[in-house]
Design a protein around this motif. Structure first.
Motif, PDB file in Angstrom:
ATOM      1  N   GLY A   1       0.851  -1.290  -0.021  1.00 18.09           N
ATOM      2  CA  GLY A   1      -0.012   0.114  -0.047  1.00 18.09           C
ATOM      3  C   GLY A   1       0.675   1.183   0.167  1.00 18.09           C
ATOM      4  O   GLY A   1       0.325   2.310   0.133  1.00 18.09           O
ATOM      5  N   ALA A   2       2.035   1.275  -0.277  1.00 15.21           N
ATOM      6  CA  ALA A   2       2.829   2.287  -0.201  1.00 15.21           C
ATOM      7  C   ALA A   2       2.940   3.076  -1.474  1.00 15.21           C
ATOM      8  O   ALA A   2       2.934   2.191  -2.428  1.00 15.21           O
ATOM      9  N   THR A   3       3.423   4.285  -1.280  1.00 13.42           N
ATOM     10  CA  THR A   3       3.502   4.878  -2.698  1.00 13.42           C
ATOM     11  C   THR A   3       4.953   4.877  -3.113  1.00 13.42           C
ATOM     12  O   THR A   3       5.764   4.121  -2.286  1.00 13.42           O
ATOM     13  N   ASP A   4       5.421   5.521  -4.295  1.00 15.55           N
ATOM     14  CA  ASP A   4       6.710   5.280  -4.900  1.00 15.55           C
ATOM     15  C   ASP A   4       7.624   5.865  -3.830  1.00 15.55           C
ATOM     16  O   ASP A   4       8.731   5.456  -3.765  1.00 15.55           O
ATOM     17  N   ASP A   5       7.470   7.121  -3.420  1.00 16.97           N
ATOM     18  CA  ASP A   5       8.401   7.890  -2.618  1.00 16.97           C
ATOM     19  C   ASP A   5       8.615   7.164  -1.149  1.00 16.97           C
ATOM     20  O   ASP A   5       9.474   7.349  -0.450  1.00 16.97           O
ATOM     21  N   GLU A   6       7.926   5.954  -0.919  1.00 17.35           N
ATOM     22  CA  GLU A   6       7.958   5.195   0.295  1.00 17.35           C
ATOM     23  C   GLU A   6       8.884   3.993   0.171  1.00 17.35           C
ATOM     24  O   GLU A   6       8.523   3.151   1.047  1.00 17.35           O
ATOM     25  N   VAL A   7       9.623   3.792  -0.798  1.00 21.72           N
ATOM     26  CA  VAL A   7      10.331   2.658  -1.002  1.00 21.72           C
ATOM     27  C   VAL A   7      11.525   2.915  -0.317  1.00 21.72           C
ATOM     28  O   VAL A   7      12.309   3.799  -0.327  1.00 21.72           O
ATOM     29  N   GLU A   8      11.937   1.633   0.367  1.00 18.51           N
ATOM     30  CA  GLU A   8      13.321   1.604   1.148  1.00 18.51           C
ATOM     31  C   GLU A   8      14.240   1.093   0.668  1.00 18.51           C
ATOM     32  O   GLU A   8      14.045   0.123  -0.157  1.00 18.51           O
ATOM     33  N   ASP A   9      15.521   1.649   0.794  1.00 22.58           N
ATOM     34  CA  ASP A   9      16.744   0.729   0.199  1.00 22.58           C
ATOM     35  C   ASP A   9      16.903  -0.510   0.518  1.00 22.58           C
ATOM     36  O   ASP A   9      17.038  -1.701  -0.283  1.00 22.58           O
ATOM     37  N   THR A  10      16.950  -0.771   1.958  1.00 29.91           N
ATOM     38  CA  THR A  10      17.182  -1.977   2.533  1.00 29.91           C
ATOM     39  C   THR A  10      16.431  -2.175   3.834  1.00 29.91           C
ATOM     40  O   THR A  10      16.339  -1.437   4.724  1.00 29.91           O
ATOM     41  N   THR A  11      15.858  -3.251   3.874  1.00 26.56           N
ATOM     42  CA  THR A  11      15.035  -3.801   5.161  1.00 26.56           C
ATOM     43  C   THR A  11      15.514  -4.955   5.925  1.00 26.56           C
ATOM     44  O   THR A  11      15.613  -5.972   4.943  1.00 26.56           O
ATOM     45  N   ILE A  12      15.656  -5.152   6.996  1.00 22.00           N
ATOM     46  CA  ILE A  12      15.982  -6.390   7.599  1.00 22.00           C
ATOM     47  C   ILE A  12      14.647  -6.675   8.666  1.00 22.00           C
ATOM     48  O   ILE A  12      14.234  -5.922   9.545  1.00 22.00           O
ATOM     49  N   ILE A  13      14.157  -7.829   8.237  1.00 20.88           N
ATOM     50  CA  ILE A  13      13.220  -8.408   8.961  1.00 20.88           C
ATOM     51  C   ILE A  13      13.533  -9.828   9.935  1.00 20.88           C
ATOM     52  O   ILE A  13      14.025 -10.856   9.574  1.00 20.88           O
ATOM     53  N   ARG A  14      13.252  -9.490  11.169  1.00 22.22           N
ATOM     54  CA  ARG A  14      13.275 -10.723  12.367  1.00 22.22           C
ATOM     55  C   ARG A  14      12.377 -11.586  11.882  1.00 22.22           C
ATOM     56  O   ARG A  14      11.449 -11.577  11.545  1.00 22.22           O
ATOM     57  N   GLY A  15      12.968 -12.983  11.857  1.00 23.46           N
ATOM     58  CA  GLY A  15      12.348 -14.033  11.455  1.00 23.46           C
ATOM     59  C   GLY A  15      11.056 -14.532  12.426  1.00 23.46           C
ATOM     60  O   GLY A  15      10.271 -15.114  11.975  1.00 23.46           O
ATOM     61  N   ASP A  16      11.349 -13.804  13.647  1.00 25.28           N
ATOM     62  CA  ASP A  16      10.254 -14.134  14.576  1.00 25.28           C
ATOM     63  C   ASP A  16       8.951 -13.572  14.052  1.00 25.28           C
ATOM     64  O   ASP A  16       7.553 -14.040  14.564  1.00 25.28           O
ATOM     65  N   ASN A  17       8.861 -12.424  13.168  1.00 24.12           N
ATOM     66  CA  ASN A  17       7.872 -11.629  12.904  1.00 24.12           C
ATOM     67  C   ASN A  17       7.231 -12.304  11.546  1.00 24.12           C
ATOM     68  O   ASN A  17       6.088 -11.918  11.038  1.00 24.12           O
ATOM     69  N   VAL A  18       7.949 -13.228  10.851  1.00 24.17           N
ATOM     70  CA  VAL A  18       7.411 -13.721   9.518  1.00 24.17           C
ATOM     71  C   VAL A  18       6.458 -14.820   9.733  1.00 24.17           C
ATOM     72  O   VAL A  18       6.639 -15.778  10.435  1.00 24.17           O
ATOM     73  N   VAL A  19       5.475 -14.646   8.850  1.00 27.61           N
ATOM     74  CA  VAL A  19       4.494 -15.638   8.793  1.00 27.61           C
ATOM     75  C   VAL A  19       4.543 -16.564   7.687  1.00 27.61           C
ATOM     76  O   VAL A  19       4.464 -17.927   7.605  1.00 27.61           O
ATOM     77  N   SER A  20       4.822 -15.889   6.411  1.00 29.50           N
ATOM     78  CA  SER A  20       5.136 -16.689   5.122  1.00 29.50           C
ATOM     79  C   SER A  20       5.913 -15.714   4.041  1.00 29.50           C
ATOM     80  O   SER A  20       5.989 -14.468   4.142  1.00 29.50           O
ATOM     81  N   ILE A  21       6.729 -16.257   3.341  1.00 26.74           N
ATOM     82  CA  ILE A  21       7.469 -15.786   2.202  1.00 26.74           C
ATOM     83  C   ILE A  21       7.134 -16.426   0.742  1.00 26.74           C
ATOM     84  O   ILE A  21       7.260 -17.635   0.705  1.00 26.74           O
ATOM     85  N   ASN A  22       6.791 -15.677  -0.045  1.00 24.43           N
ATOM     86  CA  ASN A  22       6.292 -16.346  -1.227  1.00 24.43           C
ATOM     87  C   ASN A  22       7.009 -15.583  -2.171  1.00 24.43           C
ATOM     88  O   ASN A  22       7.358 -14.411  -2.298  1.00 24.43           O
ATOM     89  N   ALA A  23       7.752 -16.537  -3.105  1.00 23.59           N
ATOM     90  CA  ALA A  23       8.607 -16.280  -4.102  1.00 23.59           C
ATOM     91  C   ALA A  23       7.801 -16.219  -5.587  1.00 23.59           C
ATOM     92  O   ALA A  23       7.005 -16.753  -5.728  1.00 23.59           O
TER      93      ALA A  23
END
Length: 71
Positions: free
Chosen positions: A49-71
């Motif tokens: 739901g973010a706009t183009d100016d809300e794109v982050e360069d790098t994000t690190i997500i802690r595994g405890d918060n992950v429900v699923s990863i879709n490739a």
């Protein structure tokens, strides 16, 4: 893709993925890295739901918060 979770992540390196989190949000980005705890690095990253100016360069997500990863 089938196999052990870390093997699936290895195959998904450098490809676009969607990471769904426990809080109901989703992050879209290229899987740049991961570790044995399923902590993931997305580069670049866009929040659902973010706009183009809300794109982050790098994000690190802690595994405890992950429900699923879709490739």
């Amino acid at each position: 893709m089938t196999g052990r979770p870390l093997d699936v992540l290895e195959d998904a390196l450098d490809t676009p993925v969607t990471v769904h989190l426990k809080d109901g949000t989703a992050h879209f980005g290229v899987l740049a890295g991961y570790d044995q705890h399923m902590n993931v690095v997305l580069d670049p990253t866009e929040l659902e739901g973010a706009t183009d100016d809300e794109v982050e360069d790098t994000t690190i997500i802690r595994g405890d918060n992950v429900v699923s990863i879709n490739a």
